[in-house]
Design an enzyme around this catalytic site. Structure first.
Site, PDB file in Angstrom:
ATOM      1  N   GLN A  13      44.334 -11.400  22.836  1.00  0.00           N
ATOM      2  CA  GLN A  13      43.551 -10.805  23.919  1.00  0.00           C
ATOM      3  C   GLN A  13      43.306  -9.317  23.681  1.00  0.00           C
ATOM      4  O   GLN A  13      42.184  -8.833  23.784  1.00  0.00           O
ATOM      5  CB  GLN A  13      44.279 -11.004  25.261  1.00  0.00           C
ATOM      6  N   TYR A 140      60.678 -13.906  26.670  1.00  0.00           N
ATOM      7  CA  TYR A 140      59.689 -12.893  26.262  1.00  0.00           C
ATOM      8  C   TYR A 140      60.154 -11.497  26.707  1.00  0.00           C
ATOM      9  O   TYR A 140      60.155 -10.547  25.923  1.00  0.00           O
ATOM     10  CB  TYR A 140      58.340 -13.243  26.898  1.00  0.00           C
TER      11      TYR A 140
HETATM   12  N1  SER Z   1      50.670 -10.367  30.462  1.00  0.00           N
HETATM   13  C1  SER Z   1      51.968 -10.688  29.970  1.00  0.00           C
HETATM   14  C2  SER Z   1      52.434 -12.004  30.477  1.00  0.00           C
HETATM   15  O1  SER Z   1      51.992 -12.403  31.519  1.00  0.00           O
HETATM   16  C3  SER Z   1      52.938  -9.650  30.400  1.00  0.00           C
HETATM   17  O2  SER Z   1      53.157  -8.798  29.359  1.00  0.00           O
HETATM   18  O3  SER Z   1      53.254 -12.609  29.839  1.00  0.00           O
END
Ligand code: SER
Length: 317
Positions: A13, A140
């Site tokens: 993105q 994450y």
């Molecule tokens: N946009 C990302 C996510 O939603 C956050 O860093 O994982």
């Protein structure tokens, strides 16, 4: 020395838009885009790189005499929960490879994106300060929190000039996000322009920090251009744009599409979002390198819809 940039994860993105911005800035021939697969979305130099392969990164760094690396490849918050250990492995291994090659090859500057996902329940929900306690609840988020500390470690131990931003959810018309918790805020505009009903995976009142793509790209380039001595934070800078909930975007979209229909079906991503900040304090980015966002929700909505209409050439034109 001439700047030669390598972007890892250029098909993502942010990568798609950042690659073009860096091409404009440094010249098409001085920007090497790379990802797992080739794409035809921009002109210029492209190399296939699997960032889990350190030798391959090193080969490309040597081939083009790279001076800066932007390491954008990662598995995001929602997708990452499908395979926690695999996500940790990929997110950390690719970062270590970039840090190690950069140290060995004396890369001038490295960019490592972090995220609001580093924050968890112990951080204040509103105006979250940059130095809040980090107890992320997604793999994450854990990988980004660890990555920030590794970035700082390479700076302190080896003098490697790694810089980082904690991005909010990024909203742009040029590219699609994949696997994130904030992705709804892009998808919703596509559905509005296509005249389709939108099914939202977050509750209507879930407020999250967001940023418009132009602001996110500008923040990245401004941080990377700041003189080294001004960069006081070597983990990662909070960077804010605006904050809004699905309900607020819907209200804004309905000013242009009064019949726009939305239903709410919160799923596991609601749980992720509920532990993230509603808004973040980016005053240190403002103080150290002059950060200031330009786009509010009204501006974002207008620009998104104008550009997506163009893209889809729908009957709404
Ligand atoms: N946009 C990302 C996510 O939603 C956050 O860093 O994982």
């Amino acid at each position: 020395m001439e700047t030669k940039v390598l972007i890892i994860g250029a098909n993502g993105q942010l990568g798609l838009v950042l690659t073009k911005a860096l091409q404009d800035k440094y010249g098409v021939e001085n920007v090497i885009a790379s990802d797992l697969r080739e794409n035809d979305k921009y002109d210029g130099v492209f190399e296939i790189i699997d960032a889990t392969d350190r030798d391959r990164i090193e080969e490309i760094v040597d081939k083009y005499q790279i001076t800066q690396i932007y390491h954008l490849a990662a598995i995001l918050s929602a997708k990452g929960e499908e395979n926690p250990l695999g996500t940790w492995d990929i997110n950390m291994k690719t970062l270590f490879n970039v840090l190690e090659v950069s140290r060995k090859k004396h890369i001038d500057r490295v960019f490592f994106p972090s995220s609001i996902a580093v924050f968890g329940e112990s951080a204040p929900l509103k105006n979250t300060p940059g130095d809040a306690y980090l107890n992320p609840a997604t793999v994450y988020g854990i990988s980004k929190a660890a990555g920030e500390n590794w970035a700082q470690y390479y700076f302190l131990k080896y003098g490697l000039d790694v810089r980082s931003i904690r991005y909010p959810g990024v909203i742009g018309y040029q590219s699609l996000p994949g696997g994130g918790t904030t992705d709804y805020a892009v998808d919703i505009y596509h559905k509005a322009v296509l005249g389709q009903e939108f099914s939202c995976f977050l509750k209507e009142e879930t407020t999250l920090p967001m940023i418009f793509m132009d602001d996110a790209i500008r923040a990245t380039i401004e941080l990377m251009e700041t003189p080294k001595e001004k960069i006081k934070i070597r983990t990662s800078y909070n960077v804010a744009g605006i904050s809004f909930s699905p309900d607020e975007v819907v209200t804004e979209i309905r000013k242009l599409y009064p019949d726009f229909k939305v239903n709410y079906k919160p799923d596991f991503r609601q749980e992720i979002a509920s532990k993230w900040p509603e808004s973040i304090d980016d005053s240190l980015a403002t103080k150290d390198w002059g950060w200031k966002p330009h786009y509010n929700l009204k501006d974002i909505t207008e620009v998104m819809i104008k550009n997506l209409k163009e893209k889809y050439k729908t009957e709404y034109i």
